[in-house]
Design a protein around this motif. Structure first.
Motif, PDB file in Angstrom:
ATOM      1  N   PHE A  62      22.722 -11.804 -12.643  1.00  0.00           N
ATOM      2  CA  PHE A  62      23.713 -10.794 -13.012  1.00  0.00           C
ATOM      3  C   PHE A  62      25.093 -11.389 -13.289  1.00  0.00           C
ATOM      4  CE2 PHE A  62      21.022  -7.618 -10.433  1.00  0.00           C
ATOM      5  CZ  PHE A  62      20.199  -7.409 -11.535  1.00  0.00           C
ATOM      6  N   PRO A  63      25.598 -12.321 -12.468  1.00  0.00           N
ATOM      7  CA  PRO A  63      26.908 -12.917 -12.792  1.00  0.00           C
ATOM      8  C   PRO A  63      26.937 -13.595 -14.164  1.00  0.00           C
ATOM      9  CG  PRO A  63      26.358 -13.377 -10.514  1.00  0.00           C
ATOM     10  CD  PRO A  63      25.139 -12.759 -11.128  1.00  0.00           C
TER      11      PRO A  63
ATOM     12  N   LEU B 156      26.968 -10.804 -16.858  1.00  0.00           N
ATOM     13  CA  LEU B 156      28.264 -10.124 -16.911  1.00  0.00           C
ATOM     14  C   LEU B 156      29.371 -11.043 -17.434  1.00  0.00           C
ATOM     15  CD1 LEU B 156      28.087  -8.138 -13.544  1.00  0.00           C
ATOM     16  CD2 LEU B 156      27.833  -7.230 -15.854  1.00  0.00           C
ATOM     17  N   SER B 157      29.182 -12.355 -17.261  1.00  0.00           N
ATOM     18  CA  SER B 157      30.203 -13.280 -17.759  1.00  0.00           C
ATOM     19  C   SER B 157      30.298 -13.252 -19.274  1.00  0.00           C
ATOM     20  CB  SER B 157      29.901 -14.705 -17.279  1.00  0.00           C
ATOM     21  OG  SER B 157      28.690 -15.187 -17.863  1.00  0.00           O
ATOM     22  N   TYR B 158      29.207 -12.855 -19.952  1.00  0.00           N
ATOM     23  CA  TYR B 158      29.223 -12.794 -21.417  1.00  0.00           C
ATOM     24  C   TYR B 158      30.125 -11.673 -21.932  1.00  0.00           C
ATOM     25  CZ  TYR B 158      25.247 -16.004 -21.349  1.00  0.00           C
ATOM     26  OH  TYR B 158      24.426 -17.091 -21.160  1.00  0.00           O
ATOM     27  N   VAL B 159      30.376 -10.667 -21.071  1.00  0.00           N
ATOM     28  CA  VAL B 159      31.261  -9.567 -21.482  1.00  0.00           C
ATOM     29  C   VAL B 159      32.605  -9.662 -20.768  1.00  0.00           C
ATOM     30  CG1 VAL B 159      29.383  -8.011 -22.095  1.00  0.00           C
ATOM     31  CG2 VAL B 159      30.223  -8.051 -19.733  1.00  0.00           C
TER      32      VAL B 159
ATOM     33  N   ILE C 225      33.270 -10.212 -17.500  1.00  0.00           N
ATOM     34  CA  ILE C 225      33.368  -9.673 -16.133  1.00  0.00           C
ATOM     35  C   ILE C 225      33.004 -10.772 -15.152  1.00  0.00           C
ATOM     36  CG2 ILE C 225      32.505  -7.971 -14.496  1.00  0.00           C
ATOM     37  CD1 ILE C 225      31.920  -6.130 -16.837  1.00  0.00           C
ATOM     38  N   ASP C 226      33.880 -11.020 -14.214  1.00  0.00           N
ATOM     39  CA  ASP C 226      33.641 -12.031 -13.180  1.00  0.00           C
ATOM     40  C   ASP C 226      33.024 -11.341 -11.970  1.00  0.00           C
ATOM     41  OD1 ASP C 226      33.574 -14.339 -11.732  1.00  0.00           O
ATOM     42  OD2 ASP C 226      35.711 -14.314 -11.194  1.00  0.00           O
ATOM     43  N   ALA C 227      31.757 -11.637 -11.698  1.00  0.00           N
ATOM     44  CA  ALA C 227      31.038 -10.962 -10.616  1.00  0.00           C
ATOM     45  C   ALA C 227      30.471 -11.980  -9.639  1.00  0.00           C
ATOM     46  CB  ALA C 227      29.909 -10.103 -11.182  1.00  0.00           C
TER      47      ALA C 227
END
Length: 292
Positions: free
Chosen positions: A134-135, A138-141, A143-145
């Motif tokens: 998931f991180p 989400l990094s492609y958009v 978002i740092d998760a």
């Protein structure tokens, strides 16, 4: 009397077939349970061959152990939230898949498949998803998760998501079976009388589905209260004490800390809690079935 004696001799052959099952239940359940209660009144470390009886000291210490109350809070929070979510999603999916839907048998299989996977494997899969999968996605958009399992505020929610994903399949099948036993004439009559979708569900479907609701609520709640493997393979009770549940707490005290007597006392307390929860839950839902 002769007829009674003759009847007993005739029925004795049938009773003999019960002996293997009774013996297995006795030696696999009754004897270990009684032995565990006996050890709960000792200071046994799980290794020594000698026992020192301490009376109810283990139970007194358990009642005064603040960690136990924290663990019970985590356990009930996890169990209540999971029971509600699993049953809501299971009813929703059951209603969807019981209606006309192209390839609905395929979707039933897809929703049921996570329940076939072992809990240990599911725990490892989701641990990877949370920490890596998931991180990265989400990094492609932008978002740092980070993994919720490493955050004390979110770790329990992360476990609940995994448990819902894996546990919704079996209750869904039970609800589908319950829906298929509802006479179609009742639903059609309600619709002819002008009842909408929600009114039909509230006044016709839900009351007739009440036995399935009782079964699923009981199975999911008691099963979630006894959760061990998912917590053990994902967080091991951490971070801190955020996901420590009663089963892992008992295990760590009995085997990791070599306090088997205290662990047995905790197990006995947990058994009593399970019995009380089960009795209360069944009585409440049976009463609700009558009212509905």
């Amino acid at each position: 009397m002769r007829n009674l004696a003759r009847g007993l001799r005739r029925e004795m052959w049938y009773l003999l077939f019960l002996v293997p099952g009774v013996l297995l239940f006795t030696f696999a359940v009754i004897v270990p349970f009684a032995t565990g209660i006996r050890y709960s009144f000792t200071d046994w470390d799980g290794v020594a061959r000698t026992l020192t009886y301490t009376g109810i000291e283990n139970y007194v210490n358990a009642m005064q152990d603040s960690d136990l109350w924290t663990v019970l809070g985590n356990t009930f929070k996890y169990a209540i939230i999971l029971t509600i979510l699993v049953n809501l999603f299971a009813i929703l999916f059951a209603l969807l898949l019981d209606a006309y839907l192209p390839m609905r048998n395929l979707f039933r299989t897809i929703f049921f498949l996570p329940g076939v996977i072992s809990v240990v494997l599911a725990g490892f899969i989701w641990s990877y998803n949370y920490s890596q999968g998931f991180p990265k996605l989400l990094s492609y958009v932008g978002i740092d998760a980070t993994s919720p399992l490493g955050n004390p505020d979110h770790a329990l929610i992360g476990l609940i998501i995994v448990a819902v994903w894996q546990g919704v399949g079996t209750p869904m099948i039970i609800y589908i079976a319950g829906l298929q036993n509802i006479p179609a004439e009742l639903v059609e009559s309600a619709r002819i009388d002008g009842a909408g979708v929600f009114r039909v569900f509230r006044s016709v479907t839900l009351p007739l589905l009440a036995p399935s609701v009782t079964i699923n609520m009981l199975l999911v709640l008691t099963g979630s209260l006894k959760v061990f493997d998912l917590v053990y393979v994902t967080t091991n009770g951490g971070p801190g004490f955020a996901t420590e549940v009663i089963s892992t707490f008992i295990y760590k005290n009995a085997f990791a800390s070599f306090k088997a007597g205290y662990g047995m006392a905790l197990s006995t307390i947990f058994f009593v809690i399970l019995v009380i929860v089960t009795v209360v839950q069944v009585s409440i839902f049976r009463k609700r079935e009558v009212e509905l």
